[in-house]
Design an enzyme around this catalytic site. Structure first.
Site, PDB file in Angstrom:
ATOM      1  N   GLU A   1      -9.407   9.513 -22.083  1.00  0.00           N
ATOM      2  CA  GLU A   1     -10.732   9.643 -21.874  1.00  0.00           C
ATOM      3  C   GLU A   1     -10.681   9.693 -20.590  1.00  0.00           C
ATOM      4  OE1 GLU A   1     -12.002   5.980 -24.175  1.00  0.00           O
ATOM      5  OE2 GLU A   1     -11.881   6.489 -25.822  1.00  0.00           O
TER       6      GLU A   1
ATOM      7  N   LYS B   1     -11.238   7.422 -17.012  1.00  0.00           N
ATOM      8  CA  LYS B   1     -11.329   6.206 -16.683  1.00  0.00           C
ATOM      9  C   LYS B   1     -11.400   5.734 -15.512  1.00  0.00           C
ATOM     10  CE  LYS B   1      -7.097   2.416 -14.941  1.00  0.00           C
ATOM     11  NZ  LYS B   1      -8.116   2.234 -14.963  1.00  0.00           N
TER      12      LYS B   1
ATOM     13  N   ASP C   1     -13.904   3.821 -12.919  1.00  0.00           N
ATOM     14  CA  ASP C   1     -13.376   2.932 -12.289  1.00  0.00           C
ATOM     15  C   ASP C   1     -14.159   1.654 -11.293  1.00  0.00           C
ATOM     16  OD1 ASP C   1     -11.410   1.821 -10.127  1.00  0.00           O
ATOM     17  OD2 ASP C   1     -11.888   2.556  -8.460  1.00  0.00           O
TER      18      ASP C   1
ATOM     19  N   TYR D   1     -15.952   1.989 -24.613  1.00  0.00           N
ATOM     20  CA  TYR D   1     -14.820   2.396 -25.034  1.00  0.00           C
ATOM     21  C   TYR D   1     -14.223   2.014 -26.125  1.00  0.00           C
ATOM     22  CZ  TYR D   1     -13.134   0.077 -21.415  1.00  0.00           C
ATOM     23  OH  TYR D   1     -13.024  -0.773 -20.015  1.00  0.00           O
TER      24      TYR D   1
ATOM     25  N   LYS E   1      -2.910   7.972 -13.673  1.00  0.00           N
ATOM     26  CA  LYS E   1      -3.516   8.070 -13.357  1.00  0.00           C
ATOM     27  C   LYS E   1      -3.381   9.126 -11.709  1.00  0.00           C
ATOM     28  CE  LYS E   1      -4.801   3.309 -10.859  1.00  0.00           C
ATOM     29  NZ  LYS E   1      -4.261   2.240 -10.881  1.00  0.00           N
TER      30      LYS E   1
ATOM     31  N   CYS F   1     -19.344  -8.503  25.622  1.00  0.00           N
ATOM     32  CA  CYS F   1     -19.307  -7.234  25.317  1.00  0.00           C
ATOM     33  C   CYS F   1     -19.161  -5.854  25.812  1.00  0.00           C
ATOM     34  CB  CYS F   1     -21.391  -7.333  24.856  1.00  0.00           C
ATOM     35  SG  CYS F   1     -21.909  -6.331  23.990  1.00  0.00           S
TER      36      CYS F   1
ATOM     37  N   CYS G   1     -23.166  -4.417  27.163  1.00  0.00           N
ATOM     38  CA  CYS G   1     -23.915  -4.851  28.344  1.00  0.00           C
ATOM     39  C   CYS G   1     -23.542  -6.296  29.159  1.00  0.00           C
ATOM     40  CB  CYS G   1     -25.243  -5.949  27.511  1.00  0.00           C
ATOM     41  SG  CYS G   1     -24.896  -7.133  26.317  1.00  0.00           S
TER      42      CYS G   1
ATOM     43  N   CYS H   1     -22.665 -10.276  19.444  1.00  0.00           N
ATOM     44  CA  CYS H   1     -22.927 -10.015  21.026  1.00  0.00           C
ATOM     45  C   CYS H   1     -24.381 -10.883  20.704  1.00  0.00           C
ATOM     46  CB  CYS H   1     -23.745  -9.019  21.359  1.00  0.00           C
ATOM     47  SG  CYS H   1     -24.592  -8.459  23.183  1.00  0.00           S
TER      48      CYS H   1
ATOM     49  N   CYS I   1     -29.164  -6.474  24.874  1.00  0.00           N
ATOM     50  CA  CYS I   1     -28.145  -5.550  24.536  1.00  0.00           C
ATOM     51  C   CYS I   1     -28.767  -3.952  24.315  1.00  0.00           C
ATOM     52  CB  CYS I   1     -27.214  -6.188  24.373  1.00  0.00           C
ATOM     53  SG  CYS I   1     -25.742  -4.695  23.478  1.00  0.00           S
TER      54      CYS I   1
HETATM   55  S1  IVH Z   1      -9.085   0.906 -22.364  1.00  0.00           S
HETATM   56  C1  IVH Z   1      -7.165  -2.537 -24.648  1.00  0.00           C
HETATM   57  N1  IVH Z   1     -10.590   2.988 -21.354  1.00  0.00           N
HETATM   58  O1  IVH Z   1      -9.466   0.438 -16.901  1.00  0.00           O
HETATM   59  C2  IVH Z   1      -7.130  -1.423 -23.438  1.00  0.00           C
HETATM   60  N2  IVH Z   1      -9.853   1.164 -19.883  1.00  0.00           N
HETATM   61  O2  IVH Z   1      -6.550  -0.675 -15.965  1.00  0.00           O
HETATM   62  C3  IVH Z   1      -9.164  -1.313 -23.055  1.00  0.00           C
HETATM   63  N3  IVH Z   1     -11.020   1.538 -17.816  1.00  0.00           N
HETATM   64  O3  IVH Z   1      -8.818  -3.007 -17.698  1.00  0.00           O
HETATM   65  C4  IVH Z   1      -8.887  -0.989 -22.021  1.00  0.00           C
HETATM   66  N4  IVH Z   1     -12.100   3.234 -18.490  1.00  0.00           N
HETATM   67  O4  IVH Z   1     -11.109  -1.670 -17.110  1.00  0.00           O
HETATM   68  C5  IVH Z   1      -9.716   1.623 -21.498  1.00  0.00           C
HETATM   69  N5  IVH Z   1     -11.908   4.366 -21.059  1.00  0.00           N
HETATM   70  C6  IVH Z   1     -11.339   3.358 -20.789  1.00  0.00           C
HETATM   71  C7  IVH Z   1     -11.237   3.084 -19.516  1.00  0.00           C
HETATM   72  C8  IVH Z   1     -11.227   1.306 -19.351  1.00  0.00           C
HETATM   73  C9  IVH Z   1     -12.070   2.309 -17.818  1.00  0.00           C
HETATM   74  C10 IVH Z   1     -10.842   0.053 -16.795  1.00  0.00           C
HETATM   75  C11 IVH Z   1     -10.161  -1.069 -17.950  1.00  0.00           C
HETATM   76  C12 IVH Z   1      -9.174  -1.613 -18.066  1.00  0.00           C
HETATM   77  C13 IVH Z   1      -8.111  -1.061 -16.775  1.00  0.00           C
HETATM   78  C14 IVH Z   1      -7.038  -0.670 -17.339  1.00  0.00           C
END
Ligand code: IVH
Length: 688
Positions: free
Chosen positions: A117, A119, A121, A229, A321, A415, A418, A433, A438
């Site tokens: 999946e 990740k 942010d 998720y 990552k 400043c 000015c 300032c 200004c």
């Molecule tokens: S699973 C027990 N799936 O990444 C595991 N986490 O760095 C539960 N996150 O704390 C997490 N996308 O906040 C999972 N597709 C995804 C995610 C995901 C983002 C975040 C989540 C986690 C953090 C860990």
């Protein structure tokens, strides 16, 4: 109080279902099924019924997504199941080591598959549904205890308030990521900049800040989004077969009404995981939200259970990552930028460096505390990061590479624009300032006044503003309304025609509503959302200027800091003079004026229009037909009988004549609004 009949109760339920379905199609499926106007009407009907029968209001009603009275604080809640974080791998070799490790724990597993999946942010949320209804939303916190932010979670449109099943299980916990789309993040930062507030470094921080807002109305206005998720069902019976794998759990989440990220994939080998990881490194930059890696999970839920967790992480999942978007470079000089609010922002000029596909040459150093904390000096080698791939910032200094003889950076005492002394108010990180004349502050104030969400003066960009201030033609926004064609035409890069258009745009800005004017004044902490709220509660400038601190603070959604900022602003004599001059310039300083210049379409039958210049999209004939359809009359010559002059680009003598007769002017957008005041209505609960 009237008793609700069975018919009323049934209608309320019907409305809720209709609205819920429409909202799901719009926010989750991205496939609208209902006209905005129809949604509006049904929403209002439900709202009216709920006002009439308040005992029938339930927390999962679609009307409950707009936020409630601000909370004074959030309470701590212990997670039933710890909300683990994930172990990180930064390359496929590290991933391979993890694979070997989990296989040692489950040696009998020869056949297995992963689900990959993205990740996202953002910030993890745990959502509890009891009997199908959302009852609790909790942040991750430290993984053991989080903060209960249910009020805020309800405002996230893509999170269902009610599960999409007829026989819901007693309790379900759903976990997922709340996040802000990149465009929303940018918009929030723009607003913060305009309101003189410190910017969020990246979408994650901005989502975290939003989720922890005590005022859920603010959260509602920020358009947070969510991807689910994980699903925790316990051993309950369901009307559908319980999921055996992560893949099936994601599909079930989708059936229950949750948004699930579509870019998931089953991968049967390390090679397939690698392919997924590499292909998304390229593609992720075109996604509308931030991803900082991929999450790889064992698909079989039985295997997941067998593997269990360590103190911190599950053994069945890992975050693979992408390398951080960081690079070393040298600080060549540090300059100070003076913003519209007078804030002095130090800026590092860097030796150009490639980051996330772009060349970075400057990075913000925020304020003197930030500089002192990092001890950034001219000549230092630093690590820069493109946070949120938007604002580059200096992350740290490499002291071992510091050249001999560098000096700690000191904020200037005066400043740089000015040359008046600057101040750093007690308890604040920002140096300012305070000289209202200004040139830097004035330029910022003019650009803000002309900006799209304020007075929207097309053509009054930074270059023109700079000349107007440097040539001392303008020393206040009110001076804009005294500008002559000759003055504008004498500016560089502005021909006579553009000068004429700019003059029209300035004149048209007199029709902008009071809320935009209030926002345009650039009072600290008054972004467009707060300006809307205040303009509604105080429909004239006199009412707002005369209001006490307590009265302003009493307005729902306005906190003490904002109220203080408004009160102080109106006490400054030069601001009082500005208001008096804007009044003379016939800028809208009250909500009522607007309604007199914008009559409803019914009264158009007695109005006469003249059209001049080229309209942005409408042909002249089309505009004429629209006016006639609404009952208005269109003539060719401007006279005292003309009610409105519709002005396009390159307007000629008709404009001058209309100006001399004091005839109201409309641009295309204002004309369309006048002809169809309810056109383009959004969902009623969505602001800004
Ligand atoms: S699973 C027990 N799936 O990444 C595991 N986490 O760095 C539960 N996150 O704390 C997490 N996308 O906040 C999972 N597709 C995804 C995610 C995901 C983002 C975040 C989540 C986690 C953090 C860990």
């Amino acid at each position: 109080m009237p008793q609700a009949t069975p018919e009323v109760k049934q209608r309320i339920e019907e409305l809720r279902q209709l609205l819920q379905r429409a909202s799901y199609a719009y926010y989750v499926l991205d496939n609208p099924v209902m006209e905005d106007a129809v949604y509006d009407q049904l929403y209002r009907e439900l709202q009216e019924l709920e006002t009439q029968y308040p005992e029938l209001v339930t927390p999962e009603s679609p009307t409950q997504r707009v936020g409630e009275q601000p909370a004074s604080q959030f309470s701590s809640v212990r997670h039933n199941i710890p909300l683990y974080s994930l172990e990180n791998a930064f390359n496929i070799e590290e991933f391979a080591k993890w694979q070997e490790r989990w296989q040692r724990y489950a040696p009998s597993q020869k056949e297995f598959a992963y689900v990959c999946e993205l990740k996202i942010d953002g910030n993890a949320l745990a959502l509890t549904y009891e009997n199908g209804v959302l009852v609790r939303g909790v942040t991750r916190g430290d993984g053991v205890t989080g903060e209960e932010i249910t009020q805020n979670v309800r405002t996230i449109r893509s999170i269902p308030l009610r599960l999409h099943v007829d026989q819901p299980p007693d309790v379900v916990e759903v976990r997922g990521e709340a996040f802000l789309a990149l465009d929303v993040f940018e918009q929030i930062n723009q607003e913060r900049e305009q309101a003189g507030e410190q910017l969020f470094a990246n979408p994650r921080n901005s989502a975290a800040g939003t989720l922890r807002q005590l005022d859920s109305r603010v959260v509602a206005s920020r358009r947070l989004d969510f991807f689910a998720y994980t699903l925790h069902l316990g051993s309950q019976q369901l009307e559908v077969a319980p999921p055996q794998s992560q893949w099936e759990a994601l599909e079930l989440l989708q059936k229950l009404g949750f948004p699930v990220n579509p870019h998931r994939q089953v991968c049967a080998s390390l090679q397939e995981v690698q392919q997924y990881y590499e292909s998304w490194d390229l593609q992720r930059r075109s996604l509308p939200y931030m991803t900082d890696g991929v999450v790889v999970k064992l698909n079989s839920l039985t295997l997941q259970e067998q593997l269990g967790s360590t103190q911190k992480f599950p053994r069945w999942a890992i975050a693979l990552k992408y390398p951080a978007e960081e690079a070393p470079t040298r600080v060549e000089k540090i300059t100070i930028n003076v913003g519209r609010t007078g804030a002095l922002t130090p800026l590092a000029h860097l030796q150009p460096v490639q980051l996330a596909g772009t060349t970075v040459q400057r990075a913000t150093l925020h304020n003197s505390d930030f500089i002192a904390q990092l001890d950034v000096r001219v000549g230092d080698t630093v690590i820069v990061r493109k946070a949120g791939e938007i604002i580059p910032e200096v992350v740290r200094v490499l002291p071992e590479l510091r050249p001999y003889g560098t000096q700690p950076f000191q904020m200037p005492r005066d400043c740089p624009v000015c040359h008046q002394p600057v101040v750093r108010p007690h308890g604040e990180a920002v140096t300012r300032c305070l000289n209202t004349s200004c040139p830097a502050i004035l330029k910022g104030a003019l650009t803000h006044w002309a900006s799209r969400n304020a007075l929207d003066i097309n053509g009054l960009g930074e270059k023109i503003v700079e000349q107007l201030v440097d040539k001392r033609v303008v020393s206040s926004v009110a001076d804009l309304y005294d500008l002559t064609l000759e003055q504008l035409a004498s500016l560089e890069r502005l021909g006579k025609k553009s000068a004429q258009n700019l003059l029209v745009a300035i004149a048209n800005s007199q029709n902008q509503p009071w809320s935009r004017v209030l926002y345009g004044l650039g009072i600290r902490h008054i972004g467009s959302v707060n300006a809307d709220i205040l303009a509604q509660k105080f429909p004239t400038v006199e009412l707002l200027a005369g209001a006490s601190l307590a009265q302003i603070e009493g307005v729902y959604g306005i906190g003490p800091e904002i109220a203080q900022s408004v009160c102080s602003w109106f006490q400054v004599p030069s601001n009082q003079t500005l208001i008096a001059r804007l009044k003379q310039a016939r800028v809208q300083l009250s909500a009522q004026n607007l309604t007199t210049t914008e009559p409803s379409s019914q009264s158009l039958s007695s109005k006469t229009f003249v059209i001049t210049g080229t309209l942005p999209t409408l042909k002249r004939d089309e505009a004429k037909q629209l006016i006639q359809k609404a009952g208005g009359k269109v003539t060719n010559t401007v006279s005292s009988k003309t009610d409105y002059l519709v002005v396009g680009e390159d307007a000629g003598s008709k404009l001058e004549k209309a100006q001399s007769l004091g005839i109201s002017q409309l641009n295309q957008a204002q004309l369309l609004k006048l002809l169809a005041p309810r056109q383009g209505n959004n969902y009623p609960v969505e602001k800004g």
